[in-house]
Design an enzyme around this catalytic site. Structure first.
Site, PDB file in Angstrom:
ATOM      1  CB  CYS A   2       9.952  15.763 -19.120  1.00 63.75           C
ATOM      2  SG  CYS A   2      10.303  15.455 -17.384  1.00 63.75           S
ATOM      3  NE  ARG A  27       5.693  18.269 -22.799  1.00 66.51           N
ATOM      4  CZ  ARG A  27       4.431  17.880 -22.798  1.00 66.51           C
ATOM      5  NH1 ARG A  27       3.523  18.624 -23.363  1.00 66.51           N
ATOM      6  NH2 ARG A  27       4.074  16.739 -22.245  1.00 66.51           N
ATOM      7  CD1 TRP A  76       9.241  21.515 -13.732  1.00 66.98           C
ATOM      8  CD2 TRP A  76       7.771  19.860 -13.465  1.00 66.98           C
ATOM      9  NE1 TRP A  76       8.337  21.902 -12.776  1.00 66.98           N
ATOM     10  CE2 TRP A  76       7.426  20.913 -12.592  1.00 66.98           C
ATOM     11  CE3 TRP A  76       6.971  18.728 -13.474  1.00 66.98           C
ATOM     12  CZ2 TRP A  76       6.329  20.846 -11.736  1.00 66.98           C
ATOM     13  CZ3 TRP A  76       5.883  18.668 -12.628  1.00 66.98           C
ATOM     14  CH2 TRP A  76       5.572  19.721 -11.775  1.00 66.98           C
ATOM     15  CG  ASN A 102       6.226  13.730 -20.338  1.00 70.74           C
ATOM     16  OD1 ASN A 102       6.284  14.190 -19.212  1.00 70.74           O
ATOM     17  ND2 ASN A 102       5.198  13.950 -21.144  1.00 70.74           N
ATOM     18  N   GLY A 103       6.793  11.524 -17.730  1.00 77.90           N
ATOM     19  CA  GLY A 103       5.789  10.808 -16.945  1.00 77.90           C
ATOM     20  C   GLY A 103       6.384  10.297 -15.656  1.00 77.90           C
ATOM     21  CD  GLU A 483      -6.930  32.941 -14.608  1.00 81.60           C
ATOM     22  OE1 GLU A 483      -7.062  31.951 -13.867  1.00 81.60           O
ATOM     23  OE2 GLU A 483      -6.063  32.995 -15.504  1.00 81.60           O
ATOM     24  CE  LYS A 487      -2.654  33.219 -15.191  1.00 80.73           C
ATOM     25  NZ  LYS A 487      -3.514  32.278 -15.819  1.00 80.73           N
ATOM     26  CD  GLU A 490       0.177  30.699 -13.466  1.00 83.42           C
ATOM     27  OE1 GLU A 490       0.563  29.534 -13.596  1.00 83.42           O
ATOM     28  OE2 GLU A 490      -0.810  31.155 -14.084  1.00 83.42           O
ATOM     29  CG  HIS A 506     -18.561  35.817   6.112  1.00 83.33           C
ATOM     30  ND1 HIS A 506     -19.503  35.574   7.093  1.00 83.33           N
ATOM     31  CD2 HIS A 506     -19.217  36.472   5.120  1.00 83.33           C
ATOM     32  CE1 HIS A 506     -20.677  36.042   6.695  1.00 83.33           C
ATOM     33  NE2 HIS A 506     -20.524  36.595   5.498  1.00 83.33           N
ATOM     34  CE  LYS A 605       0.381  26.443 -21.595  1.00 88.21           C
ATOM     35  NZ  LYS A 605      -0.281  27.608 -21.000  1.00 88.21           N
TER      36      LYS A 605
END
Ligand code: M6R
Length: 610
Positions: A2, A27, A76, A102-103, A483, A487, A490, A506, A605
Site C-alpha cells: 500500500c 503501490r 492493495w 503499509n505491510g 521477460e 511483460k 502481467e 522436451h 509495484k
C-alpha cells in the site's frame, strides 16, 4: 503493498496529501482514504471508499476535508476485500486516533481476540485495525508516542505507519519496521510517505527511516528515536529526481513514457561510467581488492530483476570468466545456499524494498558473503543493507510493469562485467575497447527501434485476440523470452510462457497449433541456424509466428510474415535492444484488449511482503 502519506504544516493538508497519494497509486489501487484533524476543534474527519484515487478526489471535491494535519492511504488488499470499511485510515473506538498502514500484521488474529474481550469494537476485517485499538488502549494515560511505542512491542510482522490523534493535534507520527518510510523535510511543514515521488512537490530533502525507528513530526521539528527510545541523528539527503519525472508528460501511460525513457537512461549510465576508454566504478574502488578476491558470483532477484540477473550470468561468465549462479530470492532464502566469504552476491532490485530479495541478502550476509546491490532507489533498504551499491539512475519507475529499470539493470551488469573482466585480466584493453564501442551505440539504436513503434503496434493489434503466447529464445536471449512473456501476462492477462528454444522438443512443442502465437527471438547470432530450425518446427504445426530479428538477417526474415527488426548489435548486448519490441508488443496488446496497463489487476509495484 500500500502507499501511505502524512502532512503537518501551515497549508491545507488534503491538497498535498491527495497530490502525493496520486504518486503512490502504483503501490495499490483498490481503495483509498484520508483523515485530517481540525486543530481548532480537535476533531478528526475522514473520507474513504473503494476504487481508485480519482474516486476519492471526487468525494473530496463534494465533501472537502480541512485541517493542516492529516494522513492518507492507497490500498492493495491483503486482509479483507476492498470496500469502504476495510479502506484506511482506521480509527479507534472513540474516533480520536487514525492510522494508515503499509505491510502486514502476522499476529493480528490473536491480538484482535484479546482486544474484543477487553471491549474494543472492530469495524473492518483488516489486520491493521488492531494497531489503532492497541494505541487507543495505551493512549489513555500515555502520550501518543509512548502509546505507539508500547503498542509496537505487541506487533509481529512488517509495517510502516502514519498516526495522528486529535488529543495531540500538533503531531504526526511515522513508524518503520520492515516497510519503507521516508520523511520529507520542508519549511514550516514536514511530511512522511512510502516513497520519494509522493514528496517531490513539497521538498527534495529527505530522511530515510530505518527499521525500528519512530519519527515524531511537528510543523518545525523532526524527532527520530529507535523503538527502544535511543535518539537518532540523521541528516537529510538531497534527492535529485525531478518532479516532472513522476508525471506522464503527455504519454498515455507511464509504461509508454518509461519505455521511451530508455535511450536517455542508458546514455546517462554510459556517460557516467566510461571515462577515457575505461569503465570506472568509483563507488567500488575502496572495495576493489575484496571484490577481486571473490571466487564465484551469485545473483538474487525477483521478477523482471531476476531476468536481468539471468542476462548478467551470460555477461559475467563470458566477460569476467567467473562462475555465476542465479537464484530467485524467494527460493534462495529457504534453502541452504552455498555462499560464503568467497562469494560476491549481487542483489538486483528496482525498488530496493522487495521483501524476498532483502531476506536473501540477509541470509547471504549471515553466511559471510559480500553484497553488491544493483538498485534504482536511493536510500532504500537494499542500498542500506549492502556492502556496495551500483545505482541504475533510471529515475522513478511508476508503471507496475518494469521497463526502463530492466534495461538499466542490464546496462549496469554489462559495465560491471567489463570492469571485472579487466580487473581479472580476462579481457585485454583492445577487447574491452571493442565492447565499449559496441555498448556506446546502444542508446542511439534503441531510439531507432522506438521510431518504428507503429509497426509493432500493428502487429500487436493483429495478435491481441490470441488466447496464449509462447516466447522462445536461446542463449543470452533466453532470459529475453522469459521477460517478454512476463511483460505480456502481467499487463494483458494473456497466459504466456517463456522457454529456451532448445527445450521445444522436451514438451512445449505439444502446445503448438494455429491458435498459439509464438514470438521467436532470433537475432544475429552464432546459433542462428538452431533458431531457424525451431521456427520451421513451429511453422510445420501452424503456430502463428512473430519473429524478432536483426536487420540483414534475410534467411530468418524469410521464415514468417510478421517480422520486427532491431538494428545490428553485438550479440552479448542484444537483450538491451530486444527488450524494447517485447515491451511495446505487450503494451499494445494490452491496450487493444482494453486493460489498465499501468495498474494491472492483483499486482503492486513493489512487493514488500512475502
Ligand atoms: O523492485 P524489484 O525490482 O525488486 O521488483 C521485482 C519484481 O517484483 C518486479 O520486477 C515485477 O516482476 C514487475 N512487475 C515486472 O514488471
Amino acid at each position: 503493498m500500500c502507499g501511505i502519506i502524512g502532512y503537518i504544516g501551515e497549508r491545507q493538508a488534503s491538497t498535498i496529501l491527495l497530490n502525493g497519494l496520486k504518486r503512490l497509486e502504483y503501490r495499490g489501487y483498490d481503495s483509498s482514504g484520508m483523515a485530517t484533524i481540525l486543530e481548532r476543534k480537535k476533531r478528526l474527519s475522514i473520507r474513504k471508499l473503494p476504487g481508485k484515487i480519482r474516486t476519492l478526489e471526487k468525494l473530496l471535491n463534494k465533501k472537502p476535508l480541512t485541517g493542516t494535519l492529516g494522513i492518507a492511504h492507497t490500498r492493495w488488499a491483503t486482509h479483507g476485500e476492498p470496500n469502504k470499511l476495510n479502506a484506511h485510515p482506521h480509527l479507534d473506538c472513540k474516533a480520536e486516533i487514525a492510522i494508515v498502514h503499509n505491510g502486514i500484521i502476522e499476529n493480528y488474529a490473536e491480538l484482535k481476540d484479546e482486544l474484543i474481550k477487553e471491549g474494543h469494537k472492530f469495524r473492518s476485517q483488516t489486520d491493521t485495525e488492531v494497531i489503532v485499538h492497541l494505541i487507543e488502549k495505551y493512549h489513555t494515560n500515555l502520550s501518543l508516542k509512548e502509546a505507539t511505542r508500547k503498542a509496537l512491542t505487541k506487533l509481529k510482522g512488517s509495517f510502516a505507519l502514519g498516526i495522528v490523534s486529535c488529543r495531540e493535534p500538533d503531531k504526526l507520527i511515522g513508524v518503520r519496521w520492515g516497510s519503507p518510510l521516508v520523511v520529507g523535510v520542508g519549511k514550516n511543514e514536514n511530511l512522511l510517505a512510502s516513497d520519494i515521488p509522493a514528496l517531490l512537490d513539497v521538498t527534495k530533502e529527505m530522511i530515510f527511516l530505518e527499521d525500528e525507528e519512530i519519527a515524531v513530526l511537528t510543523q518545525n521539528n523532526i524527532d527520530i528515536t529507535t523503538f527502544s527510545g535511543i535518539p537518532v541523528k540523521r541528516k537529510p539527503l538531497h534527492i535529485t529526481w525531478d518532479v516532472s519525472q513522476a508525471e506522464r508528460q503527455g504519454f498515455s501511460h507511464f509504461m509508454l513514457k518509461e519505455i521511451h525513457e530508455q535511450p536517455p537512461v542508458l546514455e546517462g549510465l554510459l556517460r557516467q561510467k566510461i571515462k577515457d576508454g575505461e569503465v570506472i566504478f568509483a563507488e567500488l574502488e575502496p572495495k576493489r581488492e575484496e571484490i577481486l578476491a571473490k571466487k564465484s558470483l551469485c545473483i538474487v532477484a525477483c521478477g523482471t530483476a531476476y531476468h536481468a540477473g539471468l542476462v548478467g550470468k551470460y555477461l559475467l561468465e563470458e566477460l569476467a570468466g567467473l562462475p555465476v549462479a542465479v537464484d530467485l530470492s524467494s527460493e534462495f532464502r529457504y534453502r541452504n545456499p552455498l555462499v560464503d566469504k568467497d562469494t560476491l552476491v549481487i542483489a538486483i532490485s528496482q525498488s530496493g524494498e522487495t521483501a524476498d530479495t532483502l531476506a536473501a541478502v540477509r541470509e547471504a550476509k549471515n553466511k559471510g558473503a559480500f553484497i553488491l546491490a544493483i538498485c534504482n532507489v536511493l536510500g532504500s533498504s537494499l542500498t542500506r543493507e549492502s556492502d556496495v551499491v551500483l545505482y541504475t539512475y533510471a529515475g522513478p519507475e511508476i508503471s507496475v510493469a518494469s521497463t526502463k529499470a530492466y534495461t538499466a539493470q542490464i546496462m549496469v551488469l554489462c559495465l560491471f562485467a567489463l570492469y571485472l573482466g579487466r580487473l581479472r585480466s580476462v579481457l585485454c584493453v583492445e577487447a574491452q575497447q571493442k565492447y565499449l564501442n559496441a555498448l556506446k551505440k546502444i542508446p542511439q539504436l534503441a531510439e531507432k527501434i522506438l521510431k518504428e513503434k507503429d509497426q509493432i503496434r500493428r502487429i500487436a493489434q493483429r495478435h491481441a485476440h490470441f488466447g496464449s503466447f509462447l516466447y522462445l529464445g536461446r542463449n543470452i536471449n533466453y532470459p529475453s523470452a522469459l521477460e517478454g512473456a512476463l511483460k505480456l501476462k502481467e499487463i494483458s492477462y494473456i497466459p504466456a510462457e517463456g522457454y529456451a528454444a532448445g527445450e521445444m522438443k522436451h514438451g512445449p512443442i505439444a502446445l503448438i497449433d494455429e491458435y498459439r502465437a509464438v514470438v521467436c527471438i532470433a537475432p544475429q547470432s552464432r546459433i542462428r541456424q538452431k533458431m531457424i530450425s525451431n521456427i520451421q518446427e513451429i511453422k510445420a504445426r501452424r503456430g502463428k509466428i512473430i519473429i524478432i530479428t536483426t536487420e540483414g538477417e534475410e534467411e530468418v526474415r524469410g521464415q514468417a510474415k510478421e517480422i520486427i527488426c532491431i538494428p545490428s548489435v553485438e550479440e552479448l548486448f542484444s537483450p538491451l535492444l530486444i527488450a524494447l519490441p517485447l515491451q511495446l508488443l505487450a503494451y499494445y496488446v494490452a491496450i487493444k484488449r482494453g486493460c489498465n496497463v499501468d495498474q494491472p489487476r492483483n499486482l503492486a509495484k513493489s512487493v514488500t511482503v512475502e
